[in-house]
Design a protein around this motif. Structure first.
Motif, PDB file in Angstrom:
ATOM      1  N   TYR A  47       1.028  -0.921   0.194  1.00  0.00           N
ATOM      2  CA  TYR A  47       0.233   0.108  -0.103  1.00  0.00           C
ATOM      3  C   TYR A  47       0.911   1.374  -0.494  1.00  0.00           C
ATOM      4  N   LEU A  48       2.497   1.132   0.164  1.00  0.00           N
ATOM      5  CA  LEU A  48       2.616   2.216   0.905  1.00  0.00           C
ATOM      6  C   LEU A  48       3.844   2.506  -0.505  1.00  0.00           C
ATOM      7  N   GLY A  49       3.943   1.712  -0.329  1.00  0.00           N
ATOM      8  CA  GLY A  49       4.830   1.787  -1.280  1.00  0.00           C
ATOM      9  C   GLY A  49       4.329   1.888  -3.285  1.00  0.00           C
ATOM     10  N   LEU A  50       3.294   1.761  -3.464  1.00  0.00           N
ATOM     11  CA  LEU A  50       2.105   2.399  -4.732  1.00  0.00           C
ATOM     12  C   LEU A  50       2.153   3.488  -4.199  1.00  0.00           C
ATOM     13  N   SER A  51       1.265   3.853  -3.561  1.00  0.00           N
ATOM     14  CA  SER A  51       0.743   5.074  -2.757  1.00  0.00           C
ATOM     15  C   SER A  51       1.692   6.327  -3.143  1.00  0.00           C
ATOM     16  N   GLY A  52       3.418   5.942  -3.159  1.00  0.00           N
ATOM     17  CA  GLY A  52       4.482   7.023  -2.702  1.00  0.00           C
ATOM     18  C   GLY A  52       5.221   6.917  -4.293  1.00  0.00           C
ATOM     19  N   THR A  53       4.906   5.504  -5.212  1.00  0.00           N
ATOM     20  CA  THR A  53       4.917   5.837  -5.785  1.00  0.00           C
ATOM     21  C   THR A  53       3.757   6.187  -7.329  1.00  0.00           C
ATOM     22  N   LEU A  54       2.678   6.741  -6.875  1.00  0.00           N
ATOM     23  CA  LEU A  54       1.863   7.148  -7.539  1.00  0.00           C
ATOM     24  C   LEU A  54       2.173   8.548  -6.960  1.00  0.00           C
ATOM     25  N   LEU A  55       2.142   8.914  -6.146  1.00  0.00           N
ATOM     26  CA  LEU A  55       2.532  10.516  -5.638  1.00  0.00           C
ATOM     27  C   LEU A  55       3.687  11.193  -6.936  1.00  0.00           C
ATOM     28  N   ASP A  56       5.375  10.074  -6.820  1.00  0.00           N
ATOM     29  CA  ASP A  56       6.333  10.360  -7.232  1.00  0.00           C
ATOM     30  C   ASP A  56       5.258  10.417  -8.696  1.00  0.00           C
ATOM     31  N   LEU A  57       4.864   9.890  -9.353  1.00  0.00           N
ATOM     32  CA  LEU A  57       4.775   9.710 -11.145  1.00  0.00           C
ATOM     33  C   LEU A  57       3.974  11.337 -11.031  1.00  0.00           C
ATOM     34  N   LEU A  58       3.131  11.545 -10.268  1.00  0.00           N
ATOM     35  CA  LEU A  58       2.241  12.819 -10.550  1.00  0.00           C
ATOM     36  C   LEU A  58       3.023  14.017 -10.464  1.00  0.00           C
ATOM     37  N   GLY A  60       6.299  14.171 -10.735  1.00  0.00           N
ATOM     38  CA  GLY A  60       6.965  14.815 -11.726  1.00  0.00           C
ATOM     39  C   GLY A  60       6.253  15.429 -13.070  1.00  0.00           C
ATOM     40  N   TYR A  61       5.036  14.292 -13.276  1.00  0.00           N
ATOM     41  CA  TYR A  61       3.892  14.702 -14.551  1.00  0.00           C
ATOM     42  C   TYR A  61       4.263  16.363 -14.594  1.00  0.00           C
ATOM     43  N   ASN A  62       3.738  17.057 -12.763  1.00  0.00           N
ATOM     44  CA  ASN A  62       3.648  18.674 -12.899  1.00  0.00           C
ATOM     45  C   ASN A  62       4.631  19.402 -13.244  1.00  0.00           C
ATOM     46  N   LYS A  63       5.322  18.949 -12.737  1.00  0.00           N
ATOM     47  CA  LYS A  63       7.267  19.523 -13.398  1.00  0.00           C
ATOM     48  C   LYS A  63       7.728  19.179 -14.572  1.00  0.00           C
TER      49      LYS A  63
END
Length: 235
Positions: A47-58, A60-63
Motif C-alpha cells: 500500500y505505502l510503496g504503491l501510494s508513494g510511487t503514484l505520488l512521485d509520478l504525479l 513528476g508529471y506536474n514538473k
C-alpha cells in the motif's frame, strides 16, 4: 495512429516523469518495512510503496511543464491541419438541397429519375440474412427454394427495396427518409439483373415524393411503391 514526432514527444514526457525524484516511493517503503515486520504482513509495503510511487509520478508529471506543453502544442497543430470534412459535406449538401427544393436543378426536379442496375449475388444475400437474422432457407438453400416452386434462391424483399433509399440518399446526402410504401409483385432471384428507379413525382418545400420501381430485364415490375424524403436544410 500517432506519427513519429508525436511518439517522440510522448517518450520525452514519459522519460521526464520517470527521471523525477522518487522521494515518496522510497519514503513509503522505508515507513512500510518496520510496520510490516511488526504486523508480519506485506500489506503495508504494498500500500505505502504503491501510494508513494503514484505520488512521485504525479509530482513528476506536474514538473515536466516544458514536455507537456510541447506535446500539447504539436497535437493542437496537427488537429487544425486536418481537413474539415463535415463542413465541406454540409456546404455541398445545402447547395444541392436548394436546387432540389426549387426544382431548378439540372439533374433532379419534378419528373427526374434516378436509376441503378444491380444483381444481388449469393455472398451479398448471405451477408444480409446474417445481419438481419432471416433464417428462411429459400434465401440460401437451392433445394428449399426449388421445393417452394422457384428456380433459384430468392433475394429478401426488403433487401431489394433497400435500393430506393440508397438512390435518394446518394443523390442528396443528408436527406431523411420519412415513409415508404411497397408492393412486392413478384420475387427477385439471386444474381438476377434488376433495375431500381426512383422518380420525383411531387416537390413541397424540402419534402420530395418519389415513385419507386424495381424492374427486371424484360421491364416487368417486381417491386413498386412510393417514398417520401425530406431534404436537409439549406446552409
Amino acid at each position: 495512429m500517432s506519427d513519429d514526432r508525436e511518439k517522440e514527444l510522448q517518450q520525452a514526457l514519459a522519460g521526464c516523469v520517470l527521471d523525477s525524484s522518487w522521494f515518496y516511493c522510497v519514503a513509503g517503503v522505508g515507513l512500510a518495512i518496520p510496520i510490516g515486520v511488526r504486523l508480519k504482513s506485506y500489506n503495508p509495503l504494498v500500500y505505502l510503496g504503491l501510494s508513494g510511487t503514484l505520488l512521485d509520478l504525479l509530482n513528476g508529471y506536474n514538473k515536466c511543464t516544458k514536455e507537456r506543453a510541447e506535446l500539447r502544442d504539436y497535437q493542437l497543430a496537427v488537429s487544425t491541419r486536418a481537413p474539415r470534412l463535415c463542413g465541406l459535406v454540409g456546404h455541398a449538401r445545402g447547395a444541392q438541397a436548394r436546387r432540389l427544393a426549387t426544382g431548378a436543378g439540372p439533374d433532379l426536379g419534378l419528373g427526374a429519375t434516378l436509376q441503378r442496375a444491380v444483381a444481388f449475388g449469393p455472398s451479398e444475400v448471405a451477408a444480409f440474412v446474417r445481419l438481419t437474422g432471416d433464417t428462411n432457407p429459400i434465401h440460401q438453400s437451392l433445394p428449399a427454394a426449388q421445393a417452394a416452386g422457384f428456380e433459384r434462391c430468392l433475394v429478401p424483399g426488403i433487401m431489394a427495396a433497400s435500393l430506393f433509399p440508397a438512390l435518394i440518399g446518394s443523390a442528396v446526402p443528408g436527406a431523411l427518409y420519412l415513409t415508404q410504401t411497397l408492393k412486392f409483385r413478384a420475387p427477385v432471384q439471386v444474381s438476377e439483373p434488376m433495375l431500381a428507379s426512383v422518380t420525383v413525382s411531387r416537390i413541397s418545400g424540402r419534402r420530395l415524393t418519389f415513385d419507386t420501381q424495381l424492374t427486371d430485364s424484360a421491364g416487368a415490375v417486381r417491386v413498386s411503391g412510393s417514398a417520401l424524403a425530406m431534404l436537409p436544410p439549406s446552409t
